[in-house]
Write a protein that holds these residues in place. Sequence first.
Motif: not given
Length: 271
Positions: A131-132, A143-152, A183-186, A191-192
Amino acid sequence: MNKPIKGKELKSVLLKTLLRFNEFCKDNDIKYSIAYGTALGAIRHKGFIPWDDDIDVIMLRPEYEKFEKAWKQYILNHPDHYKLWPEMDEENYFMAFCAKFFDTKTVLYEHFSKGKIVEYGIYIDIFVLDHIPVEKNEQRKLFMDVRFYWKWIQHFQRHFKKWNKFVRKNHLSFLPSLDMMARLLMKCKDKYNKQCTPLVSLTQDYQKKSDTNVSIYKYDWFNDFTLVEFEGHNLPIVKNYDDMLVATFGDYMKLPPEEQQVGHNVEAYWI
């Protein structure tokens, strides 16, 4: 020398992999829809897009979690030549982007830019929807937060394996590592989900340059499914498949230019 798998034979193995996945989902009451090029092929060609050589399915987060749990339980007690790379598993080279379900009687090499080659089997991609928010600025931030953690996650997974093991072994969870980023990504993704908003998305499908996400769908679409013909078999697709395909491709019945009618850069063999 292993025998290569090409053309119609490759598509035959792909189809059998999809049918095994479909059978397991039916047996365990798990809802999914064919998606992306597979859905487009079903509607426009009643099967594979002629130049396509992969299969995509899509699931809501609760259905995916149900599938992953059921498959892990099943495989403990039943021999099967299909294997799951779970979405958030370290073994999965595409960790945090999609799950892979593949035939272990085959080996497939996928060639990426900069000479990178990934080895697994002939596979189907399983994409997971979360959900978004409805508000555009909140969407962009998510989306930007997800991509940030995904790249890491990609970075730690591919280049810091010894570091990850050291942090895990010594219970140093406060240090940056693969586990911390996962953990941060999930947490971002979840959240939504708790709010059960009216929109869902493959959250990593955000194109920063164009500020778009082509995988934004209505949650209600995934309450109702129908069957559609794909290579002579009936497979599930959301009833609102026209809306889903328009959201993804625009005028999806129009063929792309000939130079865009290309498959993936893969080579496959029988083991």
